[in-house]
Design an enzyme around this catalytic site. Structure first.
Site, short mmCIF file in Angstrom:
data_model
loop_
_atom_site.label_atom_id
_atom_site.label_comp_id
_atom_site.label_asym_id
_atom_site.label_seq_id
_atom_site.Cartn_x
_atom_site.Cartn_y
_atom_site.Cartn_z
N ASP A 363 0.86 -1.19 0.00
CA ASP A 363 0.00 0.00 0.00
C ASP A 363 0.89 1.24 0.00
OD1 ASP A 363 -2.83 1.15 0.49
OD2 ASP A 363 -1.58 2.15 1.99
N ASN A 371 -2.50 12.80 -3.92
CA ASN A 371 -3.42 13.27 -4.96
C ASN A 371 -3.91 14.69 -4.66
OD1 ASN A 371 -3.49 11.20 -6.85
ND2 ASN A 371 -5.04 10.04 -5.72
N ASP A 380 -1.65 9.46 -10.97
CA ASP A 380 -1.58 8.33 -11.93
C ASP A 380 -0.14 8.04 -12.31
OD1 ASP A 380 -4.31 8.12 -11.85
OD2 ASP A 380 -4.65 9.16 -13.76
N GLU A 407 -4.67 2.36 -4.48
CA GLU A 407 -3.22 2.49 -4.36
C GLU A 407 -2.59 1.22 -3.81
OE1 GLU A 407 -4.98 4.11 -0.52
OE2 GLU A 407 -5.46 4.08 -2.63
#
Length: 497
Positions: A363, A371, A380, A407
């Site tokens: 993770d 983000n 991305d 993620e």
């Protein structure tokens, strides 16, 4: 007793006449006294001469009648019609076959009409279809040909009669100036020739217009003929290929000579090349043509090049589609569907062979903050970069990296125990640290970090699906423990428990 011949009878009559004349002369020379006796003898001899002459005439008449009857029987026995014309071109003899061919002319035949009159009458009755509309011209040409045939015998004349009937007329002039004609009914032959001509025309039209290449070869495999489609297919003109061996088209590219006999009755897909070097995929079918006088091979060539290109393109498209169905569209690693399939396969293999199977759950720490700070486009790009690093760390072909969701990533390590999985997990931590990906919003440090949960076991026989999920659950529990312990670290399932 043998009968006297006509020549013997003529000699005897001549001798009797000579003796009679001699006696008559002697009686005149001896005088009146000898005349009665000698006259009697002369008369007797004259009577004998007349009697013998009558016998000779009757015998000659009988022989002539027999000869005429024999000739008539012979003419009637012939399988063709016969007509005999005298030196005045008048019909003097014919047989029943002539009447069968021209039944409307029987009266004229029996009357013994001249040839020209017979032809005129037949034209008038419509018995000469070719003369319709040009009667006089046709008649003049026919009579001229008949006259010229006296000096230069011509080929037989083919005439078309009513009801699609055909006769072949043979005419020969005799030394006495007459003409003997023989007419053969060749309707069946003409119909067969017409049928063959039509078949040949149809075949030729097919060969010239078919999109398939057609090659005619001799028994040694040399090209005898080819159609326009074959010229276009290989890029050679007919005069260039005639006489060449078929190896020029196929063998030199295959590295071996073609065996025509082995191809007869079937089809084979072959690779050839156009004159310009373009590769061709062709379907070759071979038929053998063998008669008493001919032995050939006919090759029908179908161009499969475009279809082959379409098949390859379709296969590639299907392969891409299949790959896309199990590939994460963003990162290029396996997707969740692929991971689930792979997990079941590797679990069953582990159960069969007793090899350990390891799972690493990964993770990205505080990715939501990433983000929020850099935007989703940069997010991305970050996911793509992490996927590349994880794939490089997994290394071996049996080790798969998949995006588990959001993620989260997962590594499935086949034939790998817990110790080996911990090595790979540490490698992932070190790799992300060395990459030094900026993350100013992270509360841990200003660089991107990962949390990892590691689990491994040997698969058990039984409910494979539930057991396999248990491995992922253990790795996920270890990941949760890593997050609870402060993130940016790895935890194995044993320690998590």
């Amino acid at each position: 007793m043998p009968q006297p011949t006509p020549f013997f009878i003529r000699c005897l009559l001549g001798l009797a006449a000579a003796v009679a004349m001699a006696l008559l002369g002697v009686s005149l020379w001896l005088g009146p006294g000898a005349e009665p006796a000698l006259a009697t003898v002369a008369l007797a001899l004259a009577g004998l001469v007349l009697a013998l002459g009558g016998v000779a005439l009757r015998r000659a008449w009988l022989e002539t009648a027999n000869a005429k009857r024999t000739l008539e029987e012979a003419i009637e026995a012939l399988p063709a019609s016969v007509e005999i014309f005298d030196e005045n071109d008048r019909l003097v003899a014919f047989n029943r076959h002539l009447v069968e061919i021209y039944p409307h002319m029987e009266a004229e035949f029996k009357r013994g009409a001249r040839f020209e009159d017979l032809v005129r009458r037949s034209i008038a009755l419509g018995g000469v279809p070719a003369a319709k509309g040009c009667e006089e011209a046709w008649l003049a040409q026919r009579l001229a040909a008949r006259t010229n045939a006296r000096l230069n015998p011509t080929e037989p004349l083919l005439q078309n009669l009513h009801e699609d009937r055909w006769v072949r007329v043979h005419e020969r002039h005799t030394r006495a100036g007459g003409v003997i004609g023989v007419r053969l009914d060749v309707s069946d032959l003409v119909h067969e020739q017409q049928r063959l001509a039509a078949s040949k025309a149809h075949l030729q039209a097919f060969v010239l217009t078919t999109p398939n290449g057609v090659l005619t070869l001799d028994t040694e495999g040399h090209v005898l003929a080819l159609n326009p489609a074959a010229e276009a297919l290989f890029g050679f003109e007919a005069n260039e290929l005639k006489g060449s061996h078929i190896d020029l088209l196929f063998g030199i590219w295959m590295g071996a000579r073609l065996s025509l006999e082995s191809l007869v009755g079937g089809s084979q897909e072959l690779t050839a090349r156009h004159r310009d070097g373009q590769e061709l995929t062709l379907l070759l079918s071979v038929a053998e043509v063998k008669t008493a006088t001919t032995h050939r091979f006919v090759c029908i060539i179908t161009d499969l090049s475009e279809r082959k290109r379409q098949e390859v393109a379709l296969q590639e498209a299907n392969a891409r589609l299949a790959k896309q169905s199990v590939t994460d569209g963003l990162t290029g690693v396996g997707n969740r569907r692929y991971f689930d399939q792979l997990l079941q396969q590797e679990w069953q293999r582990s159960a069969r062979h007793g090899h350990s199977l390891a799972c690493i759950m990964v993770d990205i720490d505080h990715f939501k903050l990433y983000n929020d700070r850099y935007g989703h486009v940069a997010g991305d790009d970050c996911l793509i970069r992490v996927a590349e690093l994880l794939r490089a760390c997994a290394g071996r072909g049996g080790e798969a990296v998949c995006r588990y969701g959001g993620e989260e990533f997962v590594l499935l390590l086949a034939d790998c125990d817990l110790a080996g999985a911990l090595v790979v997990a540490q490698r992932c931590l070190d790799s992300i640290r060395l990459a030094a990906i900026e993350h100013e919003a992270s509360p841990l440090r200003r660089r991107l970090s990962l949390s990892l949960g590691v689990a491994a076991c040997v698969a058990s026989v039984g409910d494979a699906q539930c057991a396999a999920v248990s491995l992922v659950e253990r790795a996920d529990a270890a990941l949760y423990a890593a997050k609870q312990s402060g993130r940016a670290r790895l935890v194995c399932s044993e320690h998590a428990a």
